[in-house]
Enzyme design. Structure first.
Site, PDB file in Angstrom:
ATOM      1  N   CYS A  76       0.770  -1.248   0.000  1.00 45.29           N
ATOM      2  CA  CYS A  76       0.000   0.000   0.000  1.00 45.29           C
ATOM      3  C   CYS A  76       0.803   1.302   0.000  1.00 45.29           C
ATOM      4  O   CYS A  76       0.686   2.117  -0.911  1.00 45.29           O
ATOM      5  CB  CYS A  76      -0.899   0.044   1.228  1.00 45.29           C
ATOM      6  SG  CYS A  76      -1.847  -1.445   1.531  1.00 45.29           S
ATOM      7  N   HIS A 134      -2.405   7.158   4.441  1.00 44.88           N
ATOM      8  CA  HIS A 134      -1.240   6.263   4.549  1.00 44.88           C
ATOM      9  C   HIS A 134       0.066   6.867   4.024  1.00 44.88           C
ATOM     10  O   HIS A 134       0.991   6.157   3.646  1.00 44.88           O
ATOM     11  CB  HIS A 134      -1.518   4.930   3.815  1.00 44.88           C
ATOM     12  CG  HIS A 134      -0.783   3.776   4.434  1.00 44.88           C
ATOM     13  ND1 HIS A 134      -0.622   2.554   3.809  1.00 44.88           N
ATOM     14  CD2 HIS A 134      -0.145   3.663   5.620  1.00 44.88           C
ATOM     15  CE1 HIS A 134       0.063   1.748   4.589  1.00 44.88           C
ATOM     16  NE2 HIS A 134       0.367   2.394   5.695  1.00 44.88           N
TER      17      HIS A 134
END
Ligand code: CA
Length: 473
Positions: A76, A134
């Site tokens: 990710c 993130h």
């Protein structure tokens, strides 16, 4: 006489203003829709039989399928850092999945980097980040410090999907890495109460943003966390897949279906506002499926976390109905890094990006003006630890138009991906010259990279030892 001058003055003012307005309204809107951990074969346009994705398939039908579309990293965080900067993330040390450390200004996307939102702001775009961030939880690294006018979502690498589980008021209540999955959502910089299933809420906010901004160019970075774990879906979506026996697969399918519904509402809103033809929509996943009884990468070897095709080749489509002919399949390798370069070429050709971009403007290729492969090579370096005492070892891969060099724990190989998508037949000895050439290209490229500048997710314990005050406020 005076009246005539006044009239002329007003007339010229109106003309010159309207030409400015026209110029602005001609800039296309840009929407990037990012799925999380979606398998290559888990969308209709890549052949899924059990998961129906009619709205994502419509993007494919009205636009372009990138059958060899890649991301720059198989997990990710680094993949997102590549996408949002248009640059290989190891160039600036983002070679690990960040930990949730709101007090650490070095855990995330370095401030030396320009985001695609920063760049679009220079052309007066309204910018919105929705969903998973993130790229750093420290206050200096949050979306509204990185080029976004608005934010709705959460800061860490995942989140629980049901509002009743969001029982932590804010980051100061988080006491462990996984605790961050339970915080209330952020709207801009405020924690809010939210009642909807997370995927539905992210879609709703995107539609609302379009409603409010249809009259000026806008950019939406919609990062769904679906279908990333935890596997959680509502009855509404689960009931669509009663024929799927595996509980994990059924829930995963339901999560994808919720996302697909949301994408349908976004496309409908574009049509309603009359901006469908001049909005570029990308849909892709941040990495391949994780294959834990839920996702499906089809014929591709490997999965999330490694450099086989199943880790880095993702479902990838785009549409720009007013400019790009629909129904195309583009079968040369392209990269998520190309989205920044393409957006820049379209919206801000006169602006010099702050840092060197590593992607390519895809539009001339999609219009048939250029026929060669957009990239001579694509590169990957995967940074991992084989044990807790080791800082970093690496896996490497290079993709040319036909071939792929890959060296990891399992193989040291050359594959011909045009002949065999599943990376089985090692041509290292037969095609020694090609193997050596790509390996040398990798060596040359890797000299431009940095070691990771922060400890990653897998070093959670080490980080806690080094930073005993991590969760103390
Ligand atoms: Ca992911």
């Amino acid at each position: 006489m005076k009246n005539i001058y006044t009239f002329l003055f007003l007339y010229i003012t109106v003309i010159s203003c309207s030409s400015v307005i026209n110029e602005n309204t001609e800039l296309p809107n840009v929407i990037i829709i990012l799925a999380d951990d979606l398998g290559y074969a888990d969308v209709g346009f890549n052949g899924s039989k059990d998961i129906k994705t009619p709205h994502i398939d419509d993007i494919a039908k009205n636009g372009v399928v990138f059958s060899e579309g890649y991301v720059s990293y198989p997990v990710c965080g680094p993949s997102r850092a590549g996408l949002i900067t248009g640059r290989y993330q190891d160039t600036f040390g983002f070679g690990k999945n960040p930990l949730f450390t709101p007090k650490d200004p070095n855990m995330g996307l370095p401030l030396s980097e320009q985001t695609i939102a920063d760049m679009l702001k220079l052309s007066n775009y309204k910018t919105f980040a929705v969903g998973k961030w993130h790229l750093g939880a420290h206050e200096s690294l949050r979306p509204m410090k990185r080029g976004f006018d608005e934010f709705f979502g959460f800061l860490t690498g995942g989140h629980r999907y049901f509002p009743y589980e969001w029982d932590l008021e804010d980051e100061t209540k988080v006491k462990s890495q996984n605790g961050a999955y339970r915080t209330k959502l952020l709207r801009n910089e405020q924690r809010i109460e939210e009642k909807e299933y997370l995927t539905d809420a992210l879609s709703r906010e995107s539609v609302n943003f379009i409603e409010r901004n249809a009259n000026n160019p806008f950019f939406i970075y919609l990062a769904y966390n679906a279908p990333h774990g935890p596997l959680q879906a509502t009855e509404k979506y689960l009931n669509r897949f009663l024929e799927i026996e595996s509980k994990n697969r059924r829930t995963y399918a339901a999560m994808v279906s919720a996302m697909d519904d949301g994408i349908g509402t976004i496309i409908s809103k574009l049509k309603e506002k009359g901006i469908y033809d001049n909005t570029i929509v990308y849909f892709l996943s941040d990495n391949g499926g994780r294959l834990k009884g839920d996702s499906d990468n089809g014929e591709l070897r490997g999965k999330k976390g490694n450099l086989f095709e199943g880790g880095v080749r993702v479902p990838f489509v785009m549409q720009w109905p007013g400019q790009i002919k629909g129904g195309q399949t583009f079968d040369k390798p392209v990269s998520s890094l190309d989205i920044f370069a393409t957006s820049k070429a379209i919206t801000s050709p006169e602006i010099t990006p702050k840092n060197k971009l590593h992607g390519v403007n895809l539009i001339p290729f999609l219009k048939g003006e250029k026929k060669h492969s957009p990239h001579s090579n694509l590169f990957w370096r995967n940074n991992f630890m084989q044990n807790k005492n080791e800082l970093r070892t690496e896996a490497s891969a290079v993709r040319s138009e036909k071939f792929k060099f890959i060296k990891n724990k399992q193989v040291d190989a050359l594959y011909n991906l045009k002949k065999e998508i599943s990376e089985q037949t090692n041509l290292k000895d037969q095609e020694k010259e090609m193997y050596d050439s790509l390996k040398n290209e990798y060596k040359r490229w890797s000299k431009t990279l940095m070691d990771p500048i922060f400890l990653g997710l897998l070093a959670n314990d080490q980080y806690n030892k080094l930073n005993p005050d991590r969760f103390k406020y």
